[in-house]
Motif scaffolding. Structure first.
Motif, PDB file in Angstrom:
ATOM      1  N   ILE A   1       0.841  -1.208   0.000  1.00  0.00           N
ATOM      2  CA  ILE A   1       0.000   0.000   0.000  1.00  0.00           C
ATOM      3  C   ILE A   1       0.874   1.254   0.000  1.00  0.00           C
TER       4      ILE A   1
ATOM      5  N   ILE B   1       1.153   4.239  -2.642  1.00  0.00           N
ATOM      6  CA  ILE B   1       0.958   5.644  -2.258  1.00  0.00           C
ATOM      7  C   ILE B   1       2.091   6.507  -2.812  1.00  0.00           C
TER       8      ILE B   1
ATOM      9  N   GLU C   1       1.639   6.935  -6.447  1.00  0.00           N
ATOM     10  CA  GLU C   1       0.534   7.856  -6.685  1.00  0.00           C
ATOM     11  C   GLU C   1       0.969   9.292  -6.442  1.00  0.00           C
TER      12      GLU C   1
ATOM     13  N   ILE D   1      -2.129   4.928   7.773  1.00  0.00           N
ATOM     14  CA  ILE D   1      -2.191   4.835   6.306  1.00  0.00           C
ATOM     15  C   ILE D   1      -3.589   5.167   5.811  1.00  0.00           C
ATOM     16  N   GLU D   2      -4.577   4.666   6.554  1.00  0.00           N
ATOM     17  CA  GLU D   2      -5.962   4.948   6.169  1.00  0.00           C
ATOM     18  C   GLU D   2      -6.242   6.452   6.212  1.00  0.00           C
TER      19      GLU D   2
ATOM     20  N   LEU E   1      -4.538   7.994   3.196  1.00  0.00           N
ATOM     21  CA  LEU E   1      -5.297   7.738   1.975  1.00  0.00           C
ATOM     22  C   LEU E   1      -6.524   8.642   1.882  1.00  0.00           C
ATOM     23  N   LYS E   2      -7.184   8.832   3.031  1.00  0.00           N
ATOM     24  CA  LYS E   2      -8.334   9.731   3.052  1.00  0.00           C
ATOM     25  C   LYS E   2      -7.910  11.156   2.705  1.00  0.00           C
TER      26      LYS E   2
ATOM     27  N   SER F   1      -7.292  11.256  -0.994  1.00  0.00           N
ATOM     28  CA  SER F   1      -8.593  11.223  -1.677  1.00  0.00           C
ATOM     29  C   SER F   1      -9.290  12.576  -1.568  1.00  0.00           C
TER      30      SER F   1
END
Length: 348
Positions: A238, A242, A245, A312-313, A316-317, A320
């Protein structure tokens, strides 16, 4: 008294008065000595009765102890001879008491009664506790030692690290302690023997609990180690995605340095967890660490990985949200350009 009477008959009252005073003092001294003598006689008379009653009670206790011993002699096989000798000594003390009473040796009588009381109290303790000591020291604890050694050897062959238990040393010390207990028992000294034996039993019972704990910890560890590896691999992939990305979005979006620092910090924490996992795996292969410790380390590592997963979550949020903000901004920019174009047309 006759001298005083003569002095009075001669009308020598002065001398008679002096002699009378001396006589009264002498009579007082004699009276005190008589009282002391009577007290001594009374003490001897009462002590004789008291000692006789005490010895009678002691004989009853002695006979009960002797009867119990004779009925259960097999329970005392380790110390039959010392106990029989002690009973003989008690019989001799009873005989010495009778002789001292006949000879009116009252000083000796008190010492004999005291010796009888102490000896009979001791033999009572021996009669009550010796069977338990023999049972625990000759059967129960040796059986525990044998069982513990068997399980210990089996677990060692199965890959368990149990060096932290210091089993062989503790067994050697236990056997020494047992030898000391039976050496004392042979001279009918039972001081702290029951306590020491119970302590030994508690120790060996605790070892069975430790063995079961190691077995349970191994199952838990083996289940955890695979899930930890999968989680580390997944989180690592992940993070890689990231970073890919982020590289692709750097030219399109504006990143704050703090946002990038958070991702880097997460990566460092994950690298630290990977190192801990590798170290733990190495110790598993070398069998240098008990599974109870490895299981605790797995739990601790799992907590760290859960925290990394949460971070990490959040990251990612954040990414996003950044995309969504940028998309809305582009739509707004398009609308603004359209309004400007319309405005220019109207102005023209």
């Amino acid at each position: 008294i006759f001298d005083i009477e003569n002095l009075i008959s001669q009308n020598d009252f002065k001398e008679a008065s002096f002699k009378l005073a001396q006589l009264e003092m002498d009579i007082s001294v004699v009276q005190n000595e008589v009282d002391i003598l009577l007290d001594s006689v009374k003490e001897i008379t009462m002590s004789e009765e008291r000692n006789r009653n005490t010895v009678t009670k002691l004989k009853t206790i002695y006979r009960e102890a002797l009867t119990k011993f004779n009925k259960n002699k097999n329970d005392y096989k380790e110390v039959v001879t010392p106990i029989e000798l002690q009973f003989e000594n008690i019989n001799k003390l009873f005989g010495a008491f009778e002789n001292a009473m006949e000879q009116n040796e009252y000083d000796s009588v008190g010492k004999i009664v005291k010796a009888l009381d102490e000896t009979i109290k001791n033999i009572l303790i021996v009669i009550d506790e010796a069977p338990t000591i023999i049972l625990m020291g000759k059967i129960v604890i040796p059986k525990k030692i044998s069982d513990v050694r068997g399980i210990y050897t089996k677990l060692k062959k199965g890959g368990y690290n149990l060096d932290y238990l210091n089993l062989e040393y503790n067994i050697t010390e236990t056997e020494k302690k047992l030898s000391e207990i039976f050496d004392r028992l042979n001279v009918l000294n039972l001081e702290d023997s029951i306590f020491d034996l119970k302590t030994m039993l508690d120790y060996f019972d605790g070892l069975f609990i430790d063995f079961d704990k190691e077995k349970a910890s191994r199952k838990l560890y083996e289940n955890s180690i695979y899930s930890l590896n999968e989680k580390i691999t997944r989180l690592n992939n992940i993070l890689k995605n990231i970073y890919v990305e982020i590289e692709s979005l750097k030219n399109t979006y504006s990143f704050n340095q703090s946002e990038l620092d958070i991702i880097d910090e997460i990566r460092k924490e994950l690298v630290s967890c990977k190192d801990d996992y590798k170290l733990m795996s190495d110790r598993t292969r070398t069998k240098s660490t008990p599974y109870s410790i490895l299981s605790n380390e797995c739990e601790s590592l799992s907590v760290k990985l859960n925290k990394i997963e949460d971070n990490i979550e959040i990251a990612l949020k954040s990414l996003s949200s950044l995309k969504e903000d940028e998309l809305r901004a582009r739509e707004q920019l398009s609308e603004i350009r359209s309004v400007i174009g319309e405005s220019k047309t109207k102005i023209n």
